[in-house]
Design a protein around this motif. Structure first.
Motif, mmCIF file in Angstrom:
data_model
loop_
_atom_site.group_PDB
_atom_site.id
_atom_site.type_symbol
_atom_site.label_atom_id
_atom_site.label_comp_id
_atom_site.label_asym_id
_atom_site.label_seq_id
_atom_site.Cartn_x
_atom_site.Cartn_y
_atom_site.Cartn_z
ATOM 1 N N UNK A 163 3.997 10.044 -7.334
ATOM 2 C CA UNK A 163 4.985 10.388 -8.364
ATOM 3 C C UNK A 163 4.459 10.150 -9.784
ATOM 4 N N UNK A 164 3.226 9.667 -9.902
ATOM 5 C CA UNK A 164 2.645 9.327 -11.199
ATOM 6 C C UNK A 164 3.577 8.374 -11.960
ATOM 7 N N UNK A 165 4.012 7.324 -11.259
ATOM 8 C CA UNK A 165 4.914 6.305 -11.808
ATOM 9 C C UNK A 165 4.297 4.928 -11.579
ATOM 10 N N UNK A 166 4.859 3.922 -12.245
ATOM 11 C CA UNK A 166 4.379 2.551 -12.058
ATOM 12 C C UNK A 166 4.993 1.957 -10.787
ATOM 13 N N UNK A 167 4.350 0.895 -10.285
ATOM 14 C CA UNK A 167 4.914 0.177 -9.140
ATOM 15 C C UNK A 167 6.302 -0.352 -9.500
ATOM 16 N N UNK A 168 6.431 -0.883 -10.701
ATOM 17 C CA UNK A 168 7.711 -1.418 -11.149
ATOM 18 C C UNK A 168 8.799 -0.354 -11.094
ATOM 19 N N UNK A 169 8.504 0.836 -11.559
ATOM 20 C CA UNK A 169 9.495 1.919 -11.575
ATOM 21 C C UNK A 169 9.923 2.263 -10.144
ATOM 22 N N UNK A 221 0.831 -1.209 0.000
ATOM 23 C CA UNK A 221 0.000 0.000 0.000
ATOM 24 C C UNK A 221 0.866 1.259 0.000
ATOM 25 N N UNK A 222 1.957 1.220 0.759
ATOM 26 C CA UNK A 222 2.859 2.371 0.803
ATOM 27 C C UNK A 222 3.531 2.588 -0.555
ATOM 28 N N UNK A 223 3.948 1.499 -1.185
ATOM 29 C CA UNK A 223 4.558 1.608 -2.515
ATOM 30 C C UNK A 223 3.540 2.146 -3.519
ATOM 31 N N UNK A 224 2.310 1.677 -3.420
ATOM 32 C CA UNK A 224 1.253 2.163 -4.316
ATOM 33 C C UNK A 224 0.985 3.654 -4.109
ATOM 34 N N UNK A 225 0.963 4.098 -2.855
ATOM 35 C CA UNK A 225 0.772 5.533 -2.585
ATOM 36 C C UNK A 225 1.902 6.353 -3.190
ATOM 37 N N UNK A 226 3.127 5.867 -3.057
ATOM 38 C CA UNK A 226 4.272 6.589 -3.613
ATOM 39 C C UNK A 226 4.217 6.611 -5.134
ATOM 40 N N UNK A 227 3.816 5.493 -5.735
ATOM 41 C CA UNK A 227 3.686 5.436 -7.190
ATOM 42 C C UNK A 227 2.634 6.437 -7.672
#
Length: 75
Positions: free
Chosen positions: A28-34, A19-25
């Motif tokens: 930043x308007x970036x993908x989870x992978x990025x 969830x934290x990674x998703x919020x950061x993505x």
């Protein structure tokens, strides 16, 4: 321009971390992978400083050689 390797790999994260990674993505308007790739680039130097199990326990003992040098037990 070099071709990019797009191999797929499944990674599993604890729910709160994902969830934290998703919020950061999203922020930043970036993908989870990025986001995960950038996090790896930032963290890999620190991770390399951590000992591996092989570093902690040392090399595995080798089997002693046999007196006749053949590696086979004498009968």
């Amino acid at each position: 321009m070099a071709a990019t390797d797009h191999r797929k790999q499944s990674l599993y994260f604890p729910e709160d971390m994902l969830e934290e990674i998703q919020r950061e993505a999203t922020r930043q308007d970036r993908s989870l992978s990025w986001i995960v790739q950038q996090a790896w680039k930032v963290a890999r130097g620190e991770l390399r400083k951590m000992p591996s199990p092989n570093d902690v326990f040392g090399p595995t003992p080798t089997q002693p050689s046999q007196p006749d040098g053949s590696g086979n037990p004498q009968t």
